[in-house]
Motif scaffolding. Structure first.
Motif, mmCIF file in Angstrom:
data_model
loop_
_atom_site.group_PDB
_atom_site.id
_atom_site.type_symbol
_atom_site.label_atom_id
_atom_site.label_comp_id
_atom_site.label_asym_id
_atom_site.label_seq_id
_atom_site.Cartn_x
_atom_site.Cartn_y
_atom_site.Cartn_z
ATOM 1 N N ILE A 59 18.437 -42.009 -3.930
ATOM 2 C CA ILE A 59 17.101 -42.318 -4.457
ATOM 3 C C ILE A 59 17.192 -42.938 -5.850
ATOM 4 O O ILE A 59 16.488 -43.897 -6.184
ATOM 5 C CB ILE A 59 16.243 -41.035 -4.471
ATOM 6 N N GLU A 60 18.117 -42.357 -6.690
ATOM 7 C CA GLU A 60 18.272 -42.891 -8.041
ATOM 8 C C GLU A 60 18.764 -44.338 -8.019
ATOM 9 O O GLU A 60 18.318 -45.181 -8.818
ATOM 10 C CB GLU A 60 19.241 -42.011 -8.827
ATOM 11 N N GLU A 70 21.418 -37.262 -1.457
ATOM 12 C CA GLU A 70 20.092 -37.869 -1.311
ATOM 13 C C GLU A 70 19.517 -38.260 -2.668
ATOM 14 O O GLU A 70 18.919 -39.329 -2.830
ATOM 15 C CB GLU A 70 19.157 -36.887 -0.594
ATOM 16 N N ASN A 71 19.723 -37.396 -3.663
ATOM 17 C CA ASN A 71 19.230 -37.712 -5.013
ATOM 18 C C ASN A 71 19.894 -38.964 -5.571
ATOM 19 O O ASN A 71 19.243 -39.812 -6.192
ATOM 20 C CB ASN A 71 19.473 -36.524 -5.955
ATOM 21 N N ARG A 101 18.258 -46.548 -5.650
ATOM 22 C CA ARG A 101 17.147 -47.403 -5.223
ATOM 23 C C ARG A 101 16.134 -47.579 -6.347
ATOM 24 O O ARG A 101 15.551 -48.660 -6.526
ATOM 25 C CB ARG A 101 16.464 -46.786 -3.996
ATOM 26 N N LEU A 102 15.909 -46.533 -7.129
ATOM 27 C CA LEU A 102 14.988 -46.630 -8.254
ATOM 28 C C LEU A 102 15.507 -47.599 -9.303
ATOM 29 O O LEU A 102 14.757 -48.414 -9.858
ATOM 30 C CB LEU A 102 14.783 -45.235 -8.862
ATOM 31 N N VAL A 157 5.929 -45.868 -5.858
ATOM 32 C CA VAL A 157 7.030 -45.229 -5.127
ATOM 33 C C VAL A 157 7.965 -44.504 -6.082
ATOM 34 O O VAL A 157 8.455 -43.409 -5.803
ATOM 35 C CB VAL A 157 7.796 -46.278 -4.288
ATOM 36 N N ILE A 174 8.996 -40.661 -5.949
ATOM 37 C CA ILE A 174 10.393 -40.196 -5.872
ATOM 38 C C ILE A 174 10.688 -39.188 -6.975
ATOM 39 O O ILE A 174 11.325 -38.151 -6.760
ATOM 40 C CB ILE A 174 11.351 -41.396 -5.943
#
Length: 734
Positions: free
Chosen positions: A295-296, A291-292, A298-299, A315, A319
Motif C-alpha cells: 500500500i505504501e 500488505e502495508n 502504491r501511495l 484513496v 489507505i
C-alpha cells in the motif's frame, strides 16, 4: 438540479469509499467456499506435524482458529491454542508454546471443558518433564488418567510415562510403556505411536539388551518410510547404525550410517526450497506487513505521479485510515496480552490454593475411611468370634442355619472392609512391593485351592495351565500377586455358572535373570459389553445395578487389581464379548532364582500341636473381645490372664511366667507396640503375637521392629489363630 461532484467534501468521499471496501470484504467472505470443520483441520495438522511439516501444520491450525473465532466457539479456540502449543513443542520453542498454553488456562477458567482441562494438564506434565521435574510430571499424568478417557490423549500419556521412566533409567517400566504403544488402537495416530513405541524399545534394548535393539529400530524404520515420518526416519537409521556397531556388525552399521547421510542431504535440499518454520502469529503479522508495504509503495507512486487527481488523494486518505486501524488493532492486542498475563498470575495463585484444598480433602477422606474400617473390625471380631464358638457347641439344626447365615454375613462384611482398606492404602501410597523368594507354582495352587469351593457352588470347573519353563523360585511380592489372582479368578467364578474358568501362566522371555511371565484368567461367563469395558475398573463399578443386585459384591476387586499391577509397573488388559465370557491378562517382570535349591517341599502340611497346659497373657482393652479370646484358648485347654492395657501387660509379664503374649496394638494409654518394646527390655525370649485390627497407618515392619514374632489380623479364622500360637510357641522351644 445537477450535483457538482467537485463540491463534495473529501471527508464524505473517505467515508463512502471505506464503507464500500468493508462491504466488498464482507461480500467476498460470504460468497467464498464454506470452510471445512475443526476436526478436519486438526486431523490434517496432526498428519503434517508427524511428517515434520510444521509450517503447513501451523497454517492449517490458523484456518481452524479463524473458524472458531468466527463462530465464537470458545472450546474450539481452546483446542486451537493447544494445537499451537503442541506444534511449538515439536520445534522446541518452549516459550511460545507456554504462551498459548497460558491463554488456554484463562479461557478454561470461564467454562467447564473436561477434555480441554485434560489437554492443558498434559502440556503442563510435558513442561515439567522437560525441566526434569519427573515426580510432579508423573503426578500430573496420573491426574489426567482420572480426568479423561480420550484414547488418543491416554496414548500420549503412556508415551510421556515411557519417556519419564527412560529418563529415570527405569528401563523395565519404560519397556512396558513402549510395548503398550506398539499394540495401540488409536484412531488418529496408530502408526505414528507404534513407530515411537518401536523406537523407544530400540533405545531401551540398546542399553539392556543390544542384540534386540536393531530389530525394534527396523520395525520403526519401515513405518517411518511408509508414512513419511522424517524425524523418526532419522532416529531409526541412527539407532540402527549405533546398534549394529555395538554388537560388532560394522558392515550393517556403515550401511545405515550412509543412509543417514543421504536422508540428511535430501532434507537439506528440501529445506532450501521451503520457508522456515513460522508461528501462526508470525505468518499473520508478516502478511500484514507485506500488505502495508504494498500500500505504501502504491501511495508513493500516486504522490510522485504528475497526474494527481482528487480521487487519488481520497484513496490515499482511505489507505491511511486502514493502516491506522491496523495499528490500533495491534496496540489493542498488546494491551490484551498484558491483561491476560496479569489474569494468569492471579489464576495460578487461585489454582495453588485449590490444589492445597484438594489435597487436604483427600487426606481427610483417607483418614475417615481408615478410622471407619478399623473401628468396624473390633465389633466384627466379636460377631465372627461368637458365631464360631456357637457353631462349635453343637447347636440344633434350626440354630445352625441361622448361625451359618450370620457367619456368611460377617465374612462378607469383613471382605468389604478389607477391600476399602486396600484401596485406601493404595490411594494414600502406603503400599510398596516386597522382594522375597517364593514359589510361583505353589502360590498359584494356593489360589486355586482357596477358590475351589466357590467354583463348585457355581457348578464351574476351575483349571490351572502352568508352563514348566517358569523358574521354580522367583523374587517378588507373592502376597500382592496372590491378591491380584484371587480377585481376578474369584471375579470370573462369580460371573460364571455351569461353565469353566482357566488360569494360564507361561513364560514369554528371559533377559539375563529377569523372566517376563504372562498371566491370563479366562472364563465362559456373562461377559462385558464394549461400552462398559472402559469403566469396569472404576471403584464400586460392576457394569449395572442389575448385575450388582444379582451377583452382589463391592465393585472394588478390579480397582484393586489395576492399582496393585501399577505397583509392579504393569497394566491389566481385557477382551470380552457379552454373553461369551471374558479374558483378563497382564505381564510381570520377575527375578529368577535358579541358582537356589529346587527340591524344597512343594506343600507344607500344617503341624498338629498339643496346647494342653499352656498359659498365655491376653492384652486387650475391649471386654467382649477378652471373653471371646479367653474362650477360644480354653477350648484347647489353655489357661490365660487378661491385661486391660499396655501398662498392666508390662507388670504381669514381669511378675508371671507365660508361654506367649497375645498383644492388641490399639489401646488407651500406651500402645501395644510401646508395651512390646518395654517387655523386650527384660524378656527377649517370650513369643509375642500382635493380635490387631490393622489400619491404614499401621506398618507391619514397625510391629516386627518393636519385637513382635508374628501378626494375626482381627477378625480371624480359629484354625489360623491356633496354628500361629502353636508355630510361635513350639518352634521357639525347639
Amino acid at each position: 438540479m445537477k450535483t457538482n461532484c467537485n463540491h463534495i467534501k473529501p471527508n464524505t468521499f473517505i467515508v463512502a469509499i471505506f464503507s464500500f471496501l468493508m462491504l466488498f470484504a464482507m461480500y467476498s467472505q460470504d460468497t467464498a467456499e464454506f470452510p471445512k470443520d475443526l476436526d478436519y483441520y486438526f486431523s490434517l495438522a496432526r498428519k503434517y506435524k508427524n511428517q515434520n511439516k510444521i509450517d503447513i501444520a501451523l497454517e492449517t491450525i490458523k484456518k481452524a482458529a479463524d473458524i472458531a473465532e468466527k463462530n465464537e466457539d470458545e472450546k474450539g479456540q481452546i483446542d486451537c491454542f493447544h494445537q499451537y502449543a503442541l506444534l511449538y513443542l515439536k520445534i522446541n520453542n518452549i516459550e511460545r508454546s507456554k504462551f498459548y498454553w497460558e491463554r488456554t488456562k484463562v479461557l478454561l477458567n470461564n467454562i467447564a471443558y473436561p477434555f480441554g482441562s485434560s489437554q492443558n494438564a498434559y502440556l503442563e506434565a510435558i513442561y515439567l518433564y522437560l525441566e526434569n521435574n519427573n515426580f510432579q510430571a508423573e503426578e500430573k499424568l496420573a491426574y489426567i488418567r482420572q480426568l479423561s478417557n480420550d484414547r488418543n490423549l491416554i496414548n500420549h500419556v503412556v508415551l510421556a510415562e515411557a519417556n519419564i521412566n527412560f529418563q529415570k533409567t527405569n528401563y523395565k517400566k519404560a519397556a512396558t510403556n513402549y510395548n503398550a504403544l506398539i499394540i495401540n488402537s488409536d484412531i488418529y495416530e496408530k502408526e505414528y505411536l507404534t513407530t515411537l513405541g518401536h523406537l523407544g524399545l530400540a533405545k531401551v534394548n540398546y542399553i539392556i539388551n543390544p542384540k534386540e535393539s536393531p530389530e525394534n529400530a527396523t520395525e520403526a524404520l519401515k513405518l517411518a518410510k511408509k508414512n513419511g515420518f522424517i524425524n523418526e526416519l532419522l532416529e531409526a537409521n541412527t539407532l540402527l547404525s549405533k546398534g549394529y556397531e555395538k554388537i560388532g556388525d560394522f558392515n550393517s552399521s556403515l550401511l545405515y550410517n550412509r543412509n543417514l547421510l543421504k536422508i540428511k542431504d535430501s532434507i537439506y535440499n528440501l529445506n532450501k526450497l521451503k520457508l522456515n518454520t513460522r508461528t501462526a502469529d508470525d505468518i499473520h503479522i508478516e502478511t500484514l506487513e507485506t500488505e502495508n508495504r504494498r500500500i505504501e509503495d502504491r501511495l508513493k507512486e500516486a504522490v510522485d505521479s504528475k497526474s494527481r487527481s482528487e480521487s487519488t488523494t481520497i484513496v490515499a486518505f482511505a489507505i491511511l485510515a486502514i493502516i491506522s486501524l491496523l495499528a490500533i488493532s495491534l496496540y489493542r492486542n498488546n494491551q490484551i496480552k498484558v491483561r491476560t498475563n496479569t489474569l494468569l498470575q492471579k489464576t495460578n495463585e487461585e489454582l495453588e490454593v485449590a490444589k492445597d484444598d484438594a489435597v487436604k480433602a483427600m487426606e481427610s477422606k483417607t483418614n475417615f475411611l481408615s478410622t471407619v474400617s478399623h473401628e468396624l473390625r473390633t465389633p466384627l471380631y466379636a460377631v465372627t468370634g461368637l458365631t464360631n464358638l456357637l457353631l462349635d457347641e453343637n447347636p440344633n439344626e434350626s440354630q445352625k442355619d441361622h448361625l451359618k447365615s450370620l457367619k456368611f454375613s460377617g465374612d462378607y462384611l469383613l471382605n468389604f472392609i478389607n477391600d476399602i482398606l486396600q484401596v485406601n492404602k493404595i490411594d494414600a501410597q502406603k503400599l510398596e512391593t516386597l522382594q522375597i523368594e517364593f514359589s510361583l507354582k505353589k502360590t498359584l495352587h494356593d489360589v486355586i485351592d482357596s477358590l475351589q469351593q466357590s467354583a463348585k457352588s457355581n457348578n464351574t470347573s476351575l483349571r490351572l495351565n502352568f508352563d514348566d519353563k517358569v523358574s521354580y523360585l522367583l523374587m517378588s511380592d507373592p502376597i500382592k500377586i496372590s491378591q491380584i489372582l484371587i480377585n481376578l479368578v474369584g471375579n470370573a467364578i462369580k460371573f460364571t455358572k455351569n461353565g469353566e474358568v482357566t488360569l494360564t501362566v507361561k513364560q514369554l522371555k528371559t533377559i539375563d535373570d529377569i523372566a517376563t511371565i504372562y498371566f491370563e484368567v479366562k472364563d465362559t461367563g456373562i461377559g462385558i459389553s464394549e461400552e462398559l469395558q472402559e469403566s469396569i475398573f472404576d471403584s464400586f463399578e460392576q457394569g449395572s445395578i442389575q448385575i450388582n443386585r444379582e451377583y452382589g459384591g463391592t465393585g472394588l476387586g478390579l480397582t484393586i487389581v489395576k492399582s496393585l499391577l501399577g505397583l509392579f509397573g504393569s497394566t491389566i488388559r481385557l477382551e470380552s464379548t457379552k454373553g461369551k465370557g471374558s479374558i483378563f491378562s497382564f505381564e510381570l517382570d520377575l527375578k529368577r532364582k535358579d541358582t537356589l535349591v529346587d527340591d524344597m517341599a512343594f506343600e507344607i502340611t500344617p503341624a498338629e500341636f498339643v496346647f494342653e497346659g499352656l498359659h498365655l497373657l491376653i492384652v486387650e482393652d475391649n471386654k467382649i473381645n477378652q471373653v471371646i479370646t479367653k474362650k477360644m484358648l480354653s477350648k484347647k485347654e489353655m489357661t490365660s490372664d487378661i491385661a486391660n492395657n499396655g501398662m498392666e501387660a508390662i507388670e504381669l509379664a514381669k511378675t508371671n511366667r507365660y508361654d506367649a503374649i497375645l498383644m492388641d496394638i490399639h489401646m488407651p494409654g500406651i500402645s501395644g507396640v510401646e508395651a512390646t518394646v518395654e517387655i523386650r527390655k527384660f524378656n527377649k525370649e517370650i513369643p509375642i503375637i500382635a493380635l490387631t485390627a490393622i489400619s491404614l497407618d499401621d506398618s507391619v515392619e514397625n510391629f516386627f521392629e518393636a519385637g513382635c514374632n508374628d501378626i494375626v489380623t482381627k477378625p480371624f479364622k480359629p484354625e489360623f489363630f491356633y496354628q500361629k500360637i502353636g508355630e510361635n510357641i513350639f518352634s521357639k522351644k525347639n
